[in-house]
Scaffold this motif. Structure first.
Motif, PDB file in Angstrom:
ATOM      1  N   ALA A 194       0.838   3.950  -2.730  1.00 28.88           N
ATOM      2  CA  ALA A 194       0.261   5.493  -2.893  1.00 28.88           C
ATOM      3  C   ALA A 194       1.550   6.471  -3.066  1.00 28.88           C
ATOM      4  O   ALA A 194       1.497   7.385  -3.299  1.00 28.88           O
ATOM      5  CB  ALA A 194      -0.002   5.392  -1.047  1.00 28.88           C
ATOM      6  N   SER A 228       0.360  -1.436  -0.457  1.00 28.78           N
ATOM      7  CA  SER A 228       0.085   0.076  -0.088  1.00 28.78           C
ATOM      8  C   SER A 228       0.457   1.518   0.431  1.00 28.78           C
ATOM      9  O   SER A 228       0.889   2.208  -0.736  1.00 28.78           O
ATOM     10  CB  SER A 228      -1.280   0.170   0.996  1.00 28.78           C
ATOM     11  N   SER A 229       2.057   1.216   0.909  1.00 28.20           N
ATOM     12  CA  SER A 229       3.003   2.134   1.079  1.00 28.20           C
ATOM     13  C   SER A 229       3.392   2.545  -0.081  1.00 28.20           C
ATOM     14  O   SER A 229       3.264   3.929  -0.825  1.00 28.20           O
ATOM     15  CB  SER A 229       3.977   2.069   2.345  1.00 28.20           C
ATOM     16  N   ALA A 232      -2.947   2.397  -3.879  1.00 31.59           N
ATOM     17  CA  ALA A 232      -2.573   1.518  -2.676  1.00 31.59           C
ATOM     18  C   ALA A 232      -3.388   0.319  -1.653  1.00 31.59           C
ATOM     19  O   ALA A 232      -2.980  -0.893  -1.976  1.00 31.59           O
ATOM     20  CB  ALA A 232      -2.909   2.964  -1.453  1.00 31.59           C
TER      21      ALA A 232
END
Lengths: 256, 249
Positions: free
Chosen positions: A112, A108-109, A228
């Motif tokens: 994003a 997700s990091s 993300a």
């Protein structure tokens, strides 16, 4: 209709990710290597994930032990609790849970971060600055996830076993030495090595899916959020598929 | 209205440039040239393909056909290595500044230096970073993060990063969009000041008529994918052509 559309989108995504992974091998790991950025990403992806992996590993070991105890007591084999927990953690639960937690945090990091960079033209700015953004952003992050997840898994397994030791001692008294002697005597290389090697593939999947989702993010904040989110979902699904294949393969090779 | 032809004095020559996205034609036989130390403003409505044009010039987008000769070399035919060498001589100011938000102002400015001038010592890099920031009056922001800067300051830092390699050509993508009128005029003045100091040639993409008036040596109107008209700001101001006149209403 919607189902067909979803299947088509999934297959398209799968093909595109395969192409993206191909680009990683064809251009991403050729000189010039971005060594400093790789080390920076290893620090961010590996070291900074350790507290979360450690905490979840500890709880996983503790809870697993407490859940297994009643069944083993019922069969009168409570003394085999360290063996059971040790094999379960090292062979399957440790690598898979660590990989899923890792996917939740890192995919997700990355999705994003790269999505945001794409939307704000930072990736274009990087290219204009004489930097190959694929090497600088995708290759470094993917190599870092591939290298760091096995390390985190080993540490996570160790902390989970410590959690299991605490779990065993809630209802009975077992020495630290006895607990770990029982665990290690029950484990063979056939248990440890396949479980360890598959985490390289888990790490690669998390990195490549997170980077793909971020790198191909559509315009706007909604696109970044969606990148993300889908990075986590897709990398988690891919982890289960790789696990399934790995178990089949080790079975075929007679390592189970 | 004049028609520009390619001469040896031109640093950029664009001929018959075509770019489509699916069925949508963005550029169709577009032609333009930019002389040494000349500021050419490309004027056009939103969505007319202005940003696509300069992204084709810097090689971020590949045209479907046509030539884009920068310093005599055709950009679409360049290898990645040659393109990188040419890019070191071209500055690009992005519409949204595109500062790396995980890096300080210093690191943002050092990034292109480290990439293009690998042999530069730390002292040389530091001196160039400070010179670039002093040019835009923001030397005191060197250790700040982009999120700590105002919109006008971000634009100035982005301009400093664009100028740090002392490029011969600068491409500005809507340099005053989103800024208040006072800050926008400051950016116009900075563009002129830096051009005067470093003798650069520029293509400025905008629909801000004040920016056009302040910075343009020549104006080109991009309409329906073509270079519809070229001339000075005064030529455009006095034009009775409704396609040109609408920008002054």
């Amino acid at each position: 209709m919607a189902f067909t559309k979803n299947i088509k989108a999934f297959l398209n995504d799968t093909g595109d990710i395969a192409g993206f992974a191909g680009q990683f091998f064809s251009t991403g790991i050729k000189p010039r290597f971005e060594v400093l950025e790789l080390l920076n990403q290893c620090y961010i992806i590996g070291y900074k994930s350790l507290p979360l992996i450690g905490l979840t590993g500890f709880i996983m070991g503790l809870v697993l032990t407490m859940q297994l105890r009643p069944s083993l007591v019922a069969y009168g084999v409570e003394s085999q609790l360290p063996v059971m927990v040790g094999i379960a953690i090292v062979r399957e639960i440790g690598p898979v849970i660590t990989a899923l937690i890792f996917a939740g945090k890192i995919a997700s990091s990355i999705g994003a971060e790269l999505g945001s960079m794409k939307v704000t033209e930072q990736i274009d700015a990087m290219e204009v600055s004489g930097t190959n953004p694929f090497k600088y952003l995708v290759a470094t992050r993917t190599v870092a996830t591939t290298l760091m997840l096995p390390v985190l898994t080993v540490l996570g397994d160790a902390i989970a076993l410590f959690g299991a030791y605490i779990g065993v001692n809630i209802r009975s008294a077992t020495s630290f030495y006895l607990f770990f002697i029982q665990v290690f005597r029950s484990l063979s290389f056939g248990d440890v090595l396949p479980a360890f090697f598959k985490t390289f593939f888990f790490g690669f999947a998390v990195g490549i899916v997170g980077c793909y989702k971020g790198y191909t993010s559509s315009k706007g904040t909604r696109g970044v959020g969606s990148s993300a989110n889908s990075a986590v979902v897709l990398s988690s699904v891919v982890i289960f598929f790789i696990d399934l294949l790995a178990v089949q393969l080790t079975d075929l090779l007679g390592l189970n | 209205m004049k028609t520009q032809t390619a001469t040896e004095n031109n640093v950029i020559v664009i001929e018959k440039l075509c770019k489509h996205f699916g069925d949508h034609t963005v550029l169709q036989d577009f032609a333009l040239s930019v002389k040494k130390e000349e500021n050419v403003v490309v004027l056009g409505k939103s969505g007319s393909g202005k940003s696509v044009l300069i992204k084709c010039i810097i090689g971020l987008l590949k045209p479907d056909s046509g030539n884009i000769k920068v310093f005599g070399q055709n950009v679409p035919d360049m290898s990645h290595e040659v393109l990188d060498q040419v890019r070191a001589r071209i500055g690009f100011l992005f519409q949204g500044n595109a500062l790396y938000d995980s890096m300080t102002v210093r690191e943002n400015l050092e990034f292109p230096l480290r990439r293009h001038w690998i042999a530069a010592s730390q002292n040389e890099v530091e001196a160039l970073v400070m010179e670039a920031l002093e040019n835009v009056g923001l030397a005191h922001t060197v250790d700040l993060m982009p999120e700590e800067l105002s919109g006008g300051m971000l634009k100035r830092v982005a301009l400093a990063r664009t100028m740090i390699l002392k490029p011969e050509v600068i491409l500005y993508d809507e340099p005053t969009t989103g800024l208040d009128p006072v800050t926008a005029r400051e950016i116009d003045k900075l563009i002129l000041k830096l051009q005067d100091k470093y003798h650069t040639s520029s293509i400025i993409i905008t629909h801000d008529m004040n920016c056009v008036k302040n910075t343009a040596d020549r104006v080109a109107l991009l309409l329906d994918g073509r270079c519809y008209a070229q001339g000075t700001y005064t030529d455009f101001e006095h034009s009775t052509d409704p396609n040109i006149h609408q920008f002054f209403e």
